[in-house]
Scaffold this motif. Structure first.
Motif, PDB file in Angstrom:
ATOM      1  N   ALA A 171     -29.916   1.698   5.381  1.00 37.37           N
ATOM      2  CA  ALA A 171     -29.534   0.415   5.962  1.00 37.37           C
ATOM      3  C   ALA A 171     -30.498   0.085   7.101  1.00 37.37           C
ATOM      4  O   ALA A 171     -31.488   0.794   7.341  1.00 37.37           O
ATOM      5  CB  ALA A 171     -28.089   0.467   6.454  1.00 37.37           C
ATOM      6  N   GLN A 172     -30.211  -1.007   7.808  1.00 36.31           N
ATOM      7  CA  GLN A 172     -31.017  -1.426   8.951  1.00 36.31           C
ATOM      8  C   GLN A 172     -30.112  -1.723  10.139  1.00 36.31           C
ATOM      9  O   GLN A 172     -28.962  -2.129   9.970  1.00 36.31           O
ATOM     10  CB  GLN A 172     -31.840  -2.674   8.630  1.00 36.31           C
ATOM     11  N   MET A 173     -30.648  -1.494  11.321  1.00 31.68           N
ATOM     12  CA  MET A 173     -29.970  -1.892  12.551  1.00 31.68           C
ATOM     13  C   MET A 173     -30.934  -2.767  13.341  1.00 31.68           C
ATOM     14  O   MET A 173     -32.022  -2.316  13.703  1.00 31.68           O
ATOM     15  CB  MET A 173     -29.534  -0.682  13.369  1.00 31.68           C
ATOM     16  N   THR A 192     -26.640  -2.729   8.805  1.00 35.41           N
ATOM     17  CA  THR A 192     -26.438  -3.648   7.690  1.00 35.41           C
ATOM     18  C   THR A 192     -27.297  -3.244   6.502  1.00 35.41           C
ATOM     19  O   THR A 192     -28.347  -2.611   6.661  1.00 35.41           O
ATOM     20  CB  THR A 192     -26.782  -5.099   8.086  1.00 35.41           C
ATOM     21  N   PHE A 193     -26.828  -3.639   5.325  1.00 37.26           N
ATOM     22  CA  PHE A 193     -27.584  -3.444   4.090  1.00 37.26           C
ATOM     23  C   PHE A 193     -28.229  -4.780   3.731  1.00 37.26           C
ATOM     24  O   PHE A 193     -27.540  -5.697   3.263  1.00 37.26           O
ATOM     25  CB  PHE A 193     -26.665  -2.967   2.965  1.00 37.26           C
ATOM     26  N   PRO A 194     -29.528  -4.960   3.961  1.00 38.98           N
ATOM     27  CA  PRO A 194     -30.150  -6.272   3.807  1.00 38.98           C
ATOM     28  C   PRO A 194     -30.094  -6.836   2.395  1.00 38.98           C
ATOM     29  O   PRO A 194     -30.175  -8.049   2.211  1.00 38.98           O
ATOM     30  CB  PRO A 194     -31.596  -6.055   4.251  1.00 38.98           C
ATOM     31  N   ARG A 195     -29.962  -5.974   1.374  1.00 36.25           N
ATOM     32  CA  ARG A 195     -29.960  -6.461  -0.005  1.00 36.25           C
ATOM     33  C   ARG A 195     -28.553  -6.600  -0.580  1.00 36.25           C
ATOM     34  O   ARG A 195     -28.407  -6.865  -1.763  1.00 36.25           O
ATOM     35  CB  ARG A 195     -30.796  -5.517  -0.893  1.00 36.25           C
ATOM     36  N   GLU A 196     -27.552  -6.387   0.240  1.00 36.52           N
ATOM     37  CA  GLU A 196     -26.174  -6.560  -0.191  1.00 36.52           C
ATOM     38  C   GLU A 196     -25.461  -7.488   0.782  1.00 36.52           C
ATOM     39  O   GLU A 196     -25.751  -7.481   1.977  1.00 36.52           O
ATOM     40  CB  GLU A 196     -25.437  -5.218  -0.244  1.00 36.52           C
ATOM     41  N   VAL A 197     -24.527  -8.276   0.259  1.00 35.33           N
ATOM     42  CA  VAL A 197     -23.772  -9.189   1.110  1.00 35.33           C
ATOM     43  C   VAL A 197     -22.278  -8.938   0.937  1.00 35.33           C
ATOM     44  O   VAL A 197     -21.853  -8.217   0.029  1.00 35.33           O
ATOM     45  CB  VAL A 197     -24.092 -10.669   0.786  1.00 35.33           C
ATOM     46  N   GLU A 198     -21.502  -9.543   1.803  1.00 32.44           N
ATOM     47  CA  GLU A 198     -20.053  -9.517   1.714  1.00 32.44           C
ATOM     48  C   GLU A 198     -19.517 -10.842   2.229  1.00 32.44           C
ATOM     49  O   GLU A 198     -20.137 -11.486   3.090  1.00 32.44           O
ATOM     50  CB  GLU A 198     -19.472  -8.348   2.516  1.00 32.44           C
ATOM     51  N   LEU A 199     -18.408 -11.261   1.675  1.00 30.69           N
ATOM     52  CA  LEU A 199     -17.709 -12.438   2.178  1.00 30.69           C
ATOM     53  C   LEU A 199     -16.627 -11.944   3.134  1.00 30.69           C
ATOM     54  O   LEU A 199     -15.790 -11.131   2.747  1.00 30.69           O
ATOM     55  CB  LEU A 199     -17.102 -13.247   1.027  1.00 30.69           C
ATOM     56  N   VAL A 200     -16.658 -12.419   4.372  1.00 30.90           N
ATOM     57  CA  VAL A 200     -15.701 -11.957   5.363  1.00 30.90           C
ATOM     58  C   VAL A 200     -14.812 -13.112   5.813  1.00 30.90           C
ATOM     59  O   VAL A 200     -15.282 -14.242   5.998  1.00 30.90           O
ATOM     60  CB  VAL A 200     -16.401 -11.327   6.589  1.00 30.90           C
ATOM     61  N   VAL A 201     -13.534 -12.819   5.958  1.00 31.28           N
ATOM     62  CA  VAL A 201     -12.563 -13.745   6.529  1.00 31.28           C
ATOM     63  C   VAL A 201     -12.029 -13.076   7.786  1.00 31.28           C
ATOM     64  O   VAL A 201     -11.496 -11.959   7.729  1.00 31.28           O
ATOM     65  CB  VAL A 201     -11.424 -14.053   5.537  1.00 31.28           C
ATOM     66  N   ARG A 237     -22.408 -12.685   4.815  1.00 30.60           N
ATOM     67  CA  ARG A 237     -23.349 -11.997   5.685  1.00 30.60           C
ATOM     68  C   ARG A 237     -23.789 -10.696   5.023  1.00 30.60           C
ATOM     69  O   ARG A 237     -23.148 -10.224   4.068  1.00 30.60           O
ATOM     70  CB  ARG A 237     -22.699 -11.694   7.040  1.00 30.60           C
ATOM     71  N   PRO A 238     -24.862 -10.050   5.509  1.00 31.56           N
ATOM     72  CA  PRO A 238     -25.232  -8.733   4.985  1.00 31.56           C
ATOM     73  C   PRO A 238     -24.096  -7.729   5.171  1.00 31.56           C
ATOM     74  O   PRO A 238     -23.414  -7.735   6.193  1.00 31.56           O
ATOM     75  CB  PRO A 238     -26.455  -8.356   5.831  1.00 31.56           C
ATOM     76  N   ARG A 239     -23.892  -6.882   4.161  1.00 29.59           N
ATOM     77  CA  ARG A 239     -22.808  -5.898   4.241  1.00 29.59           C
ATOM     78  C   ARG A 239     -23.033  -4.951   5.400  1.00 29.59           C
ATOM     79  O   ARG A 239     -24.140  -4.462   5.610  1.00 29.59           O
ATOM     80  CB  ARG A 239     -22.706  -5.118   2.932  1.00 29.59           C
ATOM     81  N   ARG A 240     -21.955  -4.681   6.130  1.00 27.13           N
ATOM     82  CA  ARG A 240     -22.050  -3.856   7.328  1.00 27.13           C
ATOM     83  C   ARG A 240     -21.493  -2.461   7.092  1.00 27.13           C
ATOM     84  O   ARG A 240     -20.560  -2.263   6.321  1.00 27.13           O
ATOM     85  CB  ARG A 240     -21.292  -4.504   8.493  1.00 27.13           C
TER      86      ARG A 240
END
Length: 385
Positions: A119-121, A133-142, A266-269
Motif C-alpha cells: 500500500a501507500q501512505m 491506502t491501496f492506490p489501485r483499489e477503491v471503496e464506497l464509504v458512507v 476513495r482508495p481503499r484504506r
C-alpha cells in the motif's frame, strides 16, 4: 504406487517447467493490455489462468495452469523425488541443501502471494495519519458523523460495486445506478454523444458528464472509478442522484433518516493501531543540478497501545520496520512538502534471502566435491618422478 511414481518423476518436473515457460511468455505479451498488477493477479497468483488468444472484440479464452498451481505441484514433485531417490549422506548433502533452498523459495512466493500486501501512505508535513491506502483499489464509504470528532464509517469494497447494487442503512438505502471501473469526466458543455446521458442532481458532480473507458495498464496511472448513486429513504422516493468518484477530493454530504451523512469513493484504506506524523521532508540534490541525491523523511511514531512516542528517519535504502510493516521512502509531492511511503506487509520476507544463501552454499559444496575428486584423480595418474 503409480501416483507416487508419477509425482516423483523427472518427466513431471520437465513438464511443469515447460508450463512455467509458457505462463511467463503469455503473461509477458498480455502485460501490454492488462498491466503488470493485473497480470500478477490473473496469471502468477492464480490456480488457473485464462488466456485470451483472440484479444479484441472477439474473445476466446483457454485455460492454462496458473502460478499457484505450478508452484504447489513443483513443491510436491521435489518432495516426492527426494523421498523416492535421495538418501542422507555427505555425498548428497550439497544437492539436498540446493533443493531445500529451492523449496523455501517456492514456499516463500506462495505465502507472499497469500499474505503479502503493498500500500501507500501519503503524509503532508505536520500531518498525522493512522492509515495507508491501496492506490489501485477503491471503496464506497458512507460516513455518519457522531460528534466530538468521531464518526462511524461503513466501507463497501470494490468487488461489490456494480450496476443496480443496493446497500441498506438505518432508514434509507444507497443504490448504485451506474458504475464505471474507469471513466472520463468532463464538464457537461464538453460532452459528446459518447458520454452517458445520466447526470447528477446533487453534490459536487452536478454539471459533469461521464463515459466508460478501458482500464489503465500504465504503472504510474490510476483508474478513475465513478458511480451514479441514489439515496432512497425506506418506503419513499429518491432524494437525488450523486456523482461519486475518486477524482473528487473530500466527502459529499447528504441528509437522510433525520441526520447528516457523507459519502464518497476513495482508495481503499488499511488502518493501523499507530500513527505517523511527518515532521520534515528533505529533498537533497547534487550541487548545481536538479538531479536527486537523497530523499529523507523525519517522522514521529505515536502508538497509544504501547505509549511509544519517538522520532525516526526514513530515507533511500533505509526503510522503517514497525508493527509488522516496512515503510520505504518512495516519492514526494507538493513542492517537497508531502512524503510518499510504500507500505509493505510480508511476513515471509526473509525466506528469499535464506533460500538464496542455501542454494549458494549447496552449489559451493557440490563444486568443491567435484574439484577435490578432480584433484585426487590427477594426483593418481601423475607419473612418478
Amino acid at each position: 504406487m503409480p501416483i507416487f511414481k508419477l509425482l516423483s518423476s523427472l518427466r513431471l518436473t520437465v513438464s511443469l517447467l515447460g508450463f512455467a515457460m509458457v505462463l511467463i511468455f503469455v503473461a509477458t505479451i498480455t502485460q501490454v493490455e492488462l498491466g503488470i498488477h493485473e497480470v500478477q493477479a490473473r496469471f502468477f497468483r492464480s490456480w488457473i489462468a485464462w488466456w485470451d488468444v483472440m484479444p479484441g472484440e472477439k474473445k476466446f479464452f483457454i485455460p492454462i495452469p496458473g502460478g499457484t498451481l505450478l508452484g504447489i505441484l513443483l513443491i510436491i514433485n521435489l518432495l516426492a523425488a527426494h523421498t523416492a531417490r535421495f538418501k542422507l549422506s555427505w555425498n548428497k548433502a550439497g544437492m539436498i541443501v540446493i533443493h531445500t533452498g529451492i523449496l523455501l523459495m517456492l514456499v516463500g512466493e506462495i505465502f507472499t502471494g497469500l499474505l503479502g500486501r503493498e500500500a501507500q501512505m501519503v503524509v503532508n508535513e505536520g500531518e498525522t495519519i493512522n492509515y495507508s491506502t491501496f492506490p489501485r483499489e477503491v471503496e464506497l464509504v458512507v460516513i455518519r458523523p457522531d460528534g466530538d470528532g468521531l464518526e462511524t464509517v461503513t466501507a463497501i469494497p470494490q468487488a461489490r460495486l456494480k450496476d443496480g447494487a443496493e446497500f441498506p442503512f438505518g432508514g434509507f438505502s444507497v443504490k448504485i445506478q451506474s458504475y464505471y471501473s474507469n471513466s472520463e469526466i468532463v464538464p457537461e458543455a464538453d460532452a459528446t454523444e459518447k458520454f452517458d446521458v445520466t447526470r447528477a442532481t446533487e453534490g459536487l458532480g452536478k454539471g459533469y458528464a461521464v463515459r466508460r473507458t478501458p482500464r489503465e495498464t500504465v504503472d504510474d496511472r490510476r483508474d478513475l472509478t465513478t458511480a451514479f448513486v441514489e439515496v432512497i429513504p425506506d418506503g419513499g422516493k429518491s432524494l437525488g442522484r450523486w456523482l461519486l468518484s475518486n477524482a473528487f477530493k473530500g466527502d459529499q454530504p447528504f441528509e437522510a433518516a433525520g441526520r447528516p451523512w457523507e459519502m464518497s469513493i476513495r482508495p481503499r484504506r488499511l488502518y493501523h493501531p499507530f500513527s505517523i506524523k511527518l515532521l520534515d521532508f528533505s529533498h537533497d540534490r547534487y550541487l548545481g543540478t536538479n538531479v536527486p541525491k537523497n530523499f529523507s523523511s523525519k517522522i514521529r511514531i505515536l502508538n497509544p497501545d504501547t505509549g511509544e512516542n519517538r522520532e525516526d528517519l526514513i530515507y533511500m535504502n533505509h526503510p522503517l520496520r514497525y508493527g509488522g510493516l516496512t515503510f520505504y521512502q518512495s516519492g514526494f509531492d507538493n513542492n517537497d512538502s508531502t512524503s510518499i511511503f510504500q507500505v509493505v506487509r510480508n511476513p515471509v520476507w526473509t525466506l528469499p534471502y535464506i533460500s538464496c544463501a542455501m542454494v549458494g552454499l549447496g552449489l559451493l559444496w557440490v563444486f568443491s566435491q567435484h574439484l577435490m575428486k578432480a584433484i585426487s584423480r590427477r594426483n593418481k595418474i601423475s607419473p612418478a618422478p
